[in-house]
Design an enzyme around this catalytic site. Structure first.
Site, PDB file in Angstrom:
ATOM      1  N   GLU A 256       0.820  -1.205   0.000  1.00 26.79           N
ATOM      2  CA  GLU A 256       0.000   0.000   0.000  1.00 26.79           C
ATOM      3  C   GLU A 256       0.859   1.263   0.000  1.00 26.79           C
ATOM      4  O   GLU A 256       1.751   1.437   0.827  1.00 26.79           O
ATOM      5  CB  GLU A 256      -0.918  -0.007   1.226  1.00 26.79           C
ATOM      6  N   THR A 305      -6.216   2.383  -5.502  1.00 28.21           N
ATOM      7  CA  THR A 305      -5.941   0.957  -5.332  1.00 28.21           C
ATOM      8  C   THR A 305      -6.775   0.105  -6.273  1.00 28.21           C
ATOM      9  O   THR A 305      -6.287  -0.871  -6.855  1.00 28.21           O
ATOM     10  CB  THR A 305      -6.199   0.523  -3.879  1.00 28.21           C
ATOM     11  N   HIS A 422      -1.114   3.392   4.779  1.00 30.38           N
ATOM     12  CA  HIS A 422      -2.086   4.230   4.074  1.00 30.38           C
ATOM     13  C   HIS A 422      -2.105   5.614   4.712  1.00 30.38           C
ATOM     14  O   HIS A 422      -1.977   5.752   5.927  1.00 30.38           O
ATOM     15  CB  HIS A 422      -3.478   3.588   4.159  1.00 30.38           C
ATOM     16  N   ASP A 482       0.923  -0.070  -5.224  1.00 34.91           N
ATOM     17  CA  ASP A 482      -0.319   0.217  -5.946  1.00 34.91           C
ATOM     18  C   ASP A 482      -0.376   1.637  -6.495  1.00 34.91           C
ATOM     19  O   ASP A 482      -0.868   1.878  -7.589  1.00 34.91           O
ATOM     20  CB  ASP A 482      -1.540  -0.063  -5.070  1.00 34.91           C
TER      21      ASP A 482
END
Length: 697
Positions: A256, A305, A422, A482
Site C-alpha cells: 500500500e 488501489t 495508508h 499500488d
C-alpha cells in the site's frame, strides 16, 4: 398548538419528515455498520436524511385536491420506508446496499436471499413499518383531519428550494470530509454515510443510466476493429523465463502506497543514526531469486488501489474519471487473471482484505473477475486496537488470513491487500510505535516511513510462515506498489530527505515509480531489471512466467521480461515516460539530468509528440473496451463468461471444507497435507517493541 399544526397539510409534511428521519437514523446506528471517525462525520450522518426526505415529500404540497394530496404524501412516505427497509434486509445478508441494477434484477435478489429472508428478520424490524400502519390508521379514522386548504404554490416552491439548498449544504460538507466522494465513488457505504439512502439511490440511478447508454451504443464491430489494431502489436516472449513458474501458487502481496524510493532507503533520526525502512523487502529486491524492476510505474487515476487491481489483473487502464470498480465492476465482462487461471489452468482463486467487501465495490467486481473466494472484514476479528479506518492492520491481517489460506487447493492464486501504510500514515497500535518519524512540516506524512517499516515486518512474518508451512518453495510471490503514498501536492515537503534543494515536475514524475518484485524461490537468474514498465504490463509478464500463451487475450500491456519490450509507460492523464525522457503536459525532461529539452533538443520534442499519439491510442482503446463493455463481444480468448451466481462469498469456509472432504487423500491444501491439522501455530508475530527488546539483549 401542535395539534393545530398537524391538522394542516404542512404539519402532515413535517410529521412524515420527522418519522422518516428517525427511521433512517435508527437504521444507521442499529442495522448498518457505518464507521464514524470524527465529529463531522457524525454531524453529516445526523442531517443527511432530511434534505432528500423533504424534497420528495414536497411533491404532495403542490397538489391542490385534498384526498389526492394526502394519498400522494402517504405513498411517497411508504415508498421511502420500503426503500429503507429493503436496504436493511439486503445489508443484513450481503453487508452492502441495493443498487438500481439489483433492484431491476429483483429475481436475483430473491434468489440471493431465498428462504433466509425470514430468518434474517429481526424483532425490531417491525419498527420500520409500525409508524406506517399508525399513520394510515389515524388518517382513515380521521384522527388527523384532512386539511381542505391547498398549500400556496409559492410556499410549496419555497419548501422545495429549501430542500435543495439543504442538500447542497450536505454535499459541500460531505466533499469537505471526503474529497472526491461523487467522482471517485469509493464505496456505497461512504455514499450512504455522507448522503443518505435516498440520495445514494438517485446517484446510483444516474450512473446506471449513463453506463447503459454507452453500452447500448457499442457493437461487435467495435471489438473487431479494435482486435485488428491490437493484433499488429508485437507480443514477443522471453524463452529463458517462459514457464519458469509453471504450476506454482501465485501470491500477490499489495504494498500500500509504496514509492520506489523506499527501496534501500535509510532514514536518519535526530541523532544521525540510520534506520533501514524496509530491510526485508530490500532483501527480496536484491535476491537472485527475484526479478525486480527499478523503472516500474503506477498508472492509476482516481480509482487508486482499485485502478491498480484493474491494471494488474486485466491489463486495462482504469477510467479517466472515477473508479472502474465502482462504476463498471459489477456490470462488465472481464478477461481477468482469476478467471483465466481458474478456467485454463485449474487454479483456486481467492482475495484477502481486512476491510468491508463493499469498499471500491470489490464484493461485486471480484465476482466478475472470477474470484471464487473473497475473505473481507467479515472473516476477521477487528477491534479498535488492531484496525483503523481502512481496515485491519497488516500483522493481524496476515496472521488471521492463514486459517483460510491453508484450506485453498493448490495451485492457487491469492491476493493479499495490506493497508497499514495508508495515508495519513500515523495510526499504528501503541506497541508498534518506535520507528523514527520525520519532521517535514506536514504531520500527515511524517509517519510514512514508520508505517512502511511496520508493513515490511508484517511481510517478513508472512514469508516466515510460508516457509514453515511448506508453501514457500511451491509459490511465486509478487510484491507490487499500488500508487503513490505522498501526493503531488505534498511530495515537495520531502525534498530535504533526499538531499534536494528544489523539487521539480521531473522529480514528481520520478516519484510515481513503485516497487515491483517477482520472487520465485529456487530461481538463480533473477536480478534488477531496468526495463521501463507499468502495472498494465504485469498480467502478460505473469502469464508468461507460468507458461501460459496469452497471445489470444485482449491485453494492452507487454511482458516486461521480454528483451524486445518497448520502453514506454503511459499514465492515465496522457503523460508518459520512456527510457530517455519524461513527457509532462507538452514538456519533455531528460531522464538523466532532469533538464527541460523543449528548446535545447527540439527533435526530441517532435519524437515525443509522435509517442503521445501512441499513448493516447492505448488509453482510448482501454476506454473503448471498458465503457462499451466490448469484451462481451470478444470470443478469441476461449474463456466462458463468468457465472457470478456460483460465487457466495459468505460461505467460503464451508465450501473449502467441503472440497477437502470430497477430495479426501487427493486434497492438495496445506491443511490436508498437514494431516488435517491447522498450520496457524506456525505463524509467529511480535510487536515492534518486542523485537526491539530482543535486539537490546
Amino acid at each position: 398548538m401542535i395539534k393545530r399544526k398537524l391538522n394542516s397539510r404542512f404539519g402532515f409534511f413535517l410529521l412524515l419528515t420527522l418519522l422518516l428521519w428517525v427511521k433512517n437514523l435508527f437504521a444507521y446506528f442499529v442495522d448498518f455498520d457505518l464507521r464514524l471517525d470524527n465529529a463531522l462525520q457524525v454531524f453529516i450522518l445526523l442531517i443527511n436524511p432530511i434534505a432528500t426526505t423533504m424534497l420528495f415529500l414536497s411533491i404532495f404540497l403542490f397538489i391542490r385536491r385534498t384526498k389526492a394530496a394526502y394519498i400522494t404524501g402517504y405513498l411517497i412516505y411508504l415508498l421511502l420506508s420500503l426503500l429503507l427497509f429493503a436496504n436493511v434486509v439486503y445489508y443484513q445478508e450481503f453487508t452492502d446496499f441495493l443498487t438500481i441494477d439489483t433492484i431491476l434484477g429483483a429475481g436475483k435478489v430473491a434468489s440471493g436471499l431465498g428462504e433466509s429472508a425470514v430468518r434474517l428478520f429481526k424483532p425490531h424490524d417491525v419498527l420500520y413499518f409500525l409508524d406506517c400502519i399508525v399513520v394510515l390508521a389515524v388518517l382513515l379514522l380521521k384522527k388527523i383531519p384532512l386539511d381542505i386548504r391547498p398549500v400556496r404554490a409559492k410556499f410549496a416552491f419555497s419548501v422545495t428550494i429549501a430542500s435543495l439548498l439543504f442538500l447542497s449544504g450536505n454535499i459541500i460538507l460531505a466533499e469537505t470530509s471526503r474529497p472526491g466522494l461523487l467522482t471517485r465513488t469509493f464505496s456505497r457505504d461512504y455514499l450512504v454515510k455522507y448522503l443518505g439512502i435516498n440520495a445514494y439511490t438517485v446517484y446510483d440511478g444516474v450512473k446506471t443510466y449513463q453506463v447503459s447508454q454507452i453500452r447500448a451504443q457499442a457493437s461487435p464491430n467495435d471489438m473487431e476493429v479494435l482486435t485488428e489494431k491490437l493484433k499488429q502489436q508485437p507480443k514477443e516472449k522471453n524463452p529463458e523465463t517462459f514457464g519458469i513458474a509453471k504450476d506454482k501458487n501465485i501470491i500477490y502481496v499489495h504494498l500500500e502506497s509504496a514509492h520506489q524510493f523506499l527501496i534501500d532507503y535509510k532514514l536518519k533520526d535526530e541523532n544521525g543514526v540510520e534506520h533501514e525502512v524496509m530491510p526485508f523487502v530490500n532483501s527480496l529486491y536484491h535476491s537472485n531469486s527475484s526479478f525486480s524492476f527499478d523503472n516500474f510505474y503506477h498508472q492509476v487515476s482516481a480509482g487508486k488501489t482499485s485502478d491498480a487491481e484493474t491494471l494488474l489483473e486485466n491489463s486495462l487502464f482504469g477510467l479517466n474519471q472515477g473508479s472502474l470498480f465502482s462504476q463498471l465492476g459489477g456490470k462488465n465482462t472481464f478477461n481477468a487473471a482469476p478467471s483465466i487461471l481458474d478456467q485454463k489452468l485449474g487454479y483456486t482463486t481467492a482475495a484477502f482484505h481486512g476491510n468491508a467487501g463493499s469498499f471500491w465495490n470489490r464484493n461485486e467486481t471480484y465476482k466478475k473477475f472470477g474470484y471464487q473466494h473473497f475473505f473481507d472484514a467479515s472473516y476477521y476479528k477487528l477491534n479498535d486496537a488492531n484496525s483503523f479506518q481502512y481496515g485491519l492492520h497488516d500483522k493481524p491481517f496476515f496472521q488471521q488470513s492463514v486459517k483460510y489460506l491453508e484450506h485453498l487447493q493448490q495451485p492457487f492464486y491469492a491476493k493479499f491487500l495490506a493497508v497499514s501504510n495508508h495515508y495519513p500514515f500515523s495510526e499504528l497500535p501503541e506497541a508498534e510505535n518506535g520507528f523514527p518519524k520525520v519532521n517535514t512540516g506536514d504531520s500527515t506524512i511524517d509517519g510514512y516511513f514508520a508505517t512502511a517499516n511496520y508493513t515490511d515486518t508484517a511481510i517478513k512474518e508472512f514469508f516466515d510462515y510460508l516457509k514453515a508451512s511448506g508453501l514457500y518453495e511451491n509459490s511465486m510471490i509478487v510484491l507490487y506498489g499500488d500508487h503513490y503514498g505522498i501526493s503531488d501536492s505534498r511530495i515537495e515537503d520531502t525534498k530535504e530527505l533526499f538531499g534536494k534543494e528544489d523539487w521539480t515536475t521531473f522529480d514528481t514524475m520520478q516519484a510515481q515509480k513503485v516497487p515491483m518484485i517477482i520472487h520465485i524461490p529456487g530461481q538463480e537468474k533473477g536480478g534488477i531489471n531496468h526495463t521501463y514498465g507499468g502495472q498494465i504490463d504485469v498480467l502478460p509478464t505473469l502469464l508468461n512466467t507460468i507458461g501460459y500463451d496469452s497471445d489470444n487475450l485482449m491485453l494492452l500491456g507487454h511482458d516486461m521480461l521480454s528483451p524486445n519490450k518497448e520502453d514506454l509507460v503511459a499514465f492515465r492523464n496522457g503523460n508518459f515516460v520512456t527510457k530517455d525522457y519524461s513527457y509532462h503536459k507538452g514538456d519533455v525532461y531528460d531522464n538523466q539530468t532532469g533538464d527541460l529539452l523543449n528548446f535545447s533538443r527540439p527533435e526530441v520534442l517532435e519524437e515525443a509528440k509522435e509517442l503521445k499519439i501512441k499513448v493516447d491510442e492505448q488509453l482510448a482503446a482501454s476506454d473503448q473496451i471498458n465503457n462499451g463493455d466490448l469484451l462481451r463481444f470478444y470470443y478469441d480468448s476461449d474463456l466462458s463468461p463468468v457465472k457470478t451466481e456460483q460465487f457466495n462469498y459468505k460461505n467460503s469456509v464451508k465450501t473449502l471444507n467441503g472440497i477437502e472432504k470430497q477430495l479426501g487423500d487427493k486434497s492438495t491444501s496445506i491443511f490436508s497435507k498437514n494431516g488435517q491439522r491447522s498450520t496457524e501455530e506456525l505463524y509467529k508475530t511480535k510487536s515492534f517493541k518486542e523485537y526491539a527488546n530482543e535486539t537490546d539483549k
